[in-house]
Design an enzyme around this catalytic site. Structure first.
Site, PDB file in Angstrom:
ATOM      1  N   ASN A 155      -1.731  35.314  -4.763  1.00 51.03           N
ATOM      2  CA  ASN A 155      -0.313  35.598  -4.578  1.00 51.03           C
ATOM      3  C   ASN A 155       0.402  35.822  -5.900  1.00 51.03           C
ATOM      4  OD1 ASN A 155       2.238  35.480  -2.788  1.00 51.03           O
ATOM      5  ND2 ASN A 155       2.666  33.944  -4.350  1.00 51.03           N
ATOM      6  N   ASP A 219       4.904  36.678  -9.109  1.00 51.54           N
ATOM      7  CA  ASP A 219       4.251  37.218  -7.919  1.00 51.54           C
ATOM      8  C   ASP A 219       3.692  38.601  -8.181  1.00 51.54           C
ATOM      9  OD1 ASP A 219       5.328  34.951  -6.819  1.00 51.54           O
ATOM     10  OD2 ASP A 219       6.164  35.941  -5.059  1.00 51.54           O
ATOM     11  N   ASP A 249      -4.867  30.228  -1.364  1.00 53.62           N
ATOM     12  CA  ASP A 249      -3.621  29.558  -1.697  1.00 53.62           C
ATOM     13  C   ASP A 249      -2.420  30.397  -1.265  1.00 53.62           C
ATOM     14  OD1 ASP A 249      -2.154  27.432  -3.302  1.00 53.62           O
ATOM     15  OD2 ASP A 249      -1.503  29.232  -4.359  1.00 53.62           O
ATOM     16  N   HIS A 253       2.558  33.939   1.782  1.00 51.26           N
ATOM     17  CA  HIS A 253       3.587  34.437   0.875  1.00 51.26           C
ATOM     18  C   HIS A 253       3.233  35.757   0.192  1.00 51.26           C
ATOM     19  CE1 HIS A 253       6.155  30.964   1.298  1.00 51.26           C
ATOM     20  NE2 HIS A 253       5.126  30.159   1.058  1.00 51.26           N
ATOM     21  N   GLU A 293      -4.250  28.649   3.517  1.00 48.16           N
ATOM     22  CA  GLU A 293      -3.125  27.716   3.489  1.00 48.16           C
ATOM     23  C   GLU A 293      -1.900  28.432   4.063  1.00 48.16           C
ATOM     24  OE1 GLU A 293      -0.537  25.007   0.339  1.00 48.16           O
ATOM     25  OE2 GLU A 293      -1.044  27.084  -0.127  1.00 48.16           O
TER      26      GLU A 293
END
Length: 550
Positions: A155, A219, A249, A253, A293
């Site tokens: 991410n 990001d 992870d 997002h 996750e």
């Protein structure tokens, strides 16, 4: 869960993301008659059952685990030295823990102790060793029947990654669009982070870049196809080095940067990306295990990722329910919830999902601290965890009752191998606070104590490895008739077991009846206390006891 009966059913910056966001108790009594369950959905052994073949995984923060070279920092060779503690490869021995999987927290180079801000995705952190050490770990683990998955953090990168340094230094750089710059995209640098850590915008060289977790972790821009391809190539690279899969992870997002991004459209983009990633990994190893996750309690938020993307999503909601049941010493009907959850997961995944169950991880206060150091309750939490379907994940040190509360460094303290200081591999990178002195009994002290928490974990894992119904089976409801007794069935197409937990500090007696498929459990396979007795249909359970019946 039967296929025929399926129904749809505060972190420190940059480390994990925050969550958003039971049946009615029966009267207590020392002895209560169990009501027969609904028989409309038979669970006979001949009926096809939606099994979940599983491994028991052990989450390792390498820096804290075991030091092989005397610098006070855990390393890959240290893990190799302690593999026999985890699993010695001999099923006839009982001194090892018996795990069959390892999750390595980030092992790539990083300027931070935790490693979630990566500076080089294709090499090993020099504190932890070399690529040759990594390959040797994979080989030694394989000899013992242990799968090894590694944290893959796609991410975001570190601000010290050469990609970001190039992106930030020149608006005309080839890497400029590898990150999200507000001004370049005509966006106002405003709004709140979807990761719950304040403003996601950070100023650098006159422009604002997106860093949803922390300004040290910008990001990556997954609308850029070059970024997508690079991350697929990185995943394939590690599988080619011998990794058996990944823990992904911050998986939700990838496209969800701002709180305002939460939508079906953004979810669909996330899922589509991870499906592409999975397809790409299949080119190297179609059996690679991928667990994401997705920090959500709702099954409906996790299930889309099980459609040709992840094998598993961590079950945060179940973790909370297990700890709550143990703290309150009350049955909260986990099987009822799981039957419906797994019905949805099976429908979305075509029956290919495996749940990922756990008590706590590296982003949460340790379970022994949450239970106020109550060893009996910690044993019950282990009993529930290790008799659940899917892949149970044990956070390093959980099996010896390590303690810890935020900030994050103090839930990642060095593993306690001995209270006497006799183990040369004890790591010292972080001063002990919660586990100093004799506050936590070390592995050496617990190994020969058959009443220790470590002994309970070893016993439960051994039962699980030996019993197909516990290792691979589905779960079904079973009414115990007592508010402090949790019970559920576990079944494969060939075997059935009844799991019963007395969560209380007093002895209870319950009367067993047939399950919803007409099966009657007549023999005691295992019990954690000698005083557990099955006399006909009467089951007596001493305080804080787990029993397995067949």
């Amino acid at each position: 869960m039967l296929l025929a009966g399926c129904t749809s059913g505060t972190n420190t910056p940059g480390e994990g993301d925050n969550p958003e966001g039971a049946g009615e108790a029966l009267p207590a009594a020392e002895e209560q008659q169990v009501k027969p369950a609904d028989k409309e959905t038979p669970q006979a052994a001949s009926v096809e059952v939606d099994e979940q073949p599983s491994n028991v995984f052990y989450e390792i923060f390498v820096r804290s685990f075991y030091d092989s070279n005397g610098d006070g920092i855990g390393d890959l060779n240290g893990i190799i030295e302690k593999l026999d503690y985890l699993n010695d490869g001999d099923p006839n021995t009982t001194e090892d823990l018996g795990i069959t999987g390892i999750w390595l927290m980030p092992i790539n180079p990083s300027p931070s102790y935790h490693g979630y801000d990566v500076t080089d995705y294709r090499s090993i952190h020099p504190d932890y060793g070399t690529m040759d050490d990594f390959k040797r770990l994979m080989e030694e683990a394989d000899k013992r029947g242990i799968q090894v998955i590694m944290d893959l953090v796609v991410n975001h990168s570190s601000v010290q990654h050469p990609w970001f340094e190039e992106s930030a230094s020149d608006t005309q750089s080839d890497k400029r669009d590898w990150y999200v710059w507000a001004e370049d995209q005509g966006k106002a640098p405003s709004g709140s982070s979807a990761a719950g850590s304040g403003s996601p915008w950070h100023l650098k060289n006159g422009a604002h870049y997106m860093g949803a977790f922390w300004d040290g972790m910008p990001d990556l821009n997954f609308d850029n196809e070059e970024v997508q391809q690079e991350m697929k190539d990185i995943g394939k690279f590690w599988l080619e080095q011998g990794a058996d899969g990944f823990r992904l992870d911050a998986a939700k997002h990838i496209f969800e940067d701002l709180a305002s991004d939460k939508s079906e459209e953004t979810l669909a983009k996330n899922v589509a990306w991870w499906q592409e990633f999975r397809t790409s990994m299949n080119e190297v190893n179609p059996d690679a295990y991928i667990v994401g996750e997705v920090w959500e309690n709702a099954a409906s938020s996790i299930s889309p990722y099980l459609d040709k993307a992840f094998d598993s999503g961590f079950n945060f909601g179940l973790a909370e329910k297990i700890i709550s049941a143990v703290q309150n010493e009350r049955d909260n009907n986990l099987a009822f919830t799981l039957e419906r959850t797994y019905g949805l997961f099976s429908k979305v995944s075509g029956g290919e999902f495996t749940d990922a169950v756990f008590l706590t991880n590296h982003d949460q206060n340790r379970v022994f601290t949450q239970l106020n150091r109550n060893v009996d309750q910690a044993k019950m939490a282990a009993g529930i965890l290790l008799t659940m379907p899917g892949n149970p994940f044990i956070y390093y040190g959980e099996e010896i009752g390590m303690q810890g509360s935020k900030p994050d460094e103090q839930i990642r303290e060095p593993m306690i191998w001995s209270n006497t200081g006799s183990d040369k591999g004890q790591t010292t990178w972080e001063p002990l606070k919660y586990n100093e002195g004799d506050r936590t009994q070390g592995v050496e002290q617990q190994l020969n104590d058959d009443q220790s928490l470590l002994a309970r974990y070893r016993t439960l894992i051994q039962w699980r490895n030996e019993m197909p119904a516990l290792r691979d089976g589905a779960i079904g409801q079973y009414t115990s008739g007592h508010e402090q007794v949790m019970a559920y069935t576990r079944m494969t197409s060939e075997k059935q077991a009844l799991v019963v937990h007395n969560l209380s500090d007093t002895e209870v007696v319950i009367t067993l009846t047939e399950d919803s498929g007409g099966h009657v459990f007549t023999s005691m396979a295992h019990a954690t206390a000698d005083g557990a007795v099955l006399n006909g249909a009467e089951l007596a359970l001493p305080p804080y006891t787990t029993a397995i019946l067949e």
